[in-house]
Design a protein around this motif. Structure first.
Motif: not given
Length: 76
Positions: A1-20
């Motif tokens: 499981m991960v936490i993904k950060y994404e731009c709400r306007h252009c939907h570009t992936g900005l990064g992720f973190l392991p949720a654990e």
């Protein structure tokens, strides 16, 4: 499981973190109102969490073109 950060306007992936390895208190997610959490956070079938934020490019576009605030997707 991960936490993904994404731009709400252009939907570009900005990064992720392991949720654990993440403490939700430290992320500030718990400081959002229930309505904000509902609008900015989504969950998928695999248990991953997506958090909608704004990227620098979209922030700049909004700064120079305030009329774009009325659109859900500002990058065409």
């Amino acid at each position: 499981m991960v936490i993904k950060y994404e731009c709400r306007h252009c939907h570009t992936g900005l990064g992720f973190l392991p949720a654990e390895q993440v403490d939700f208190k430290r992320l500030g997610v718990l400081q959002l109102s229930p309505e904000e959490q509902n609008n900015l956070i989504s969950y998928d079938e695999q248990g991953s969490i997506s958090i909608s934020v704004i990227c620098e490019d979209c922030q700049e576009a909004l700064r120079f073109n305030p009329n774009l605030h009325g659109y859900e997707y500002i990058i065409q």
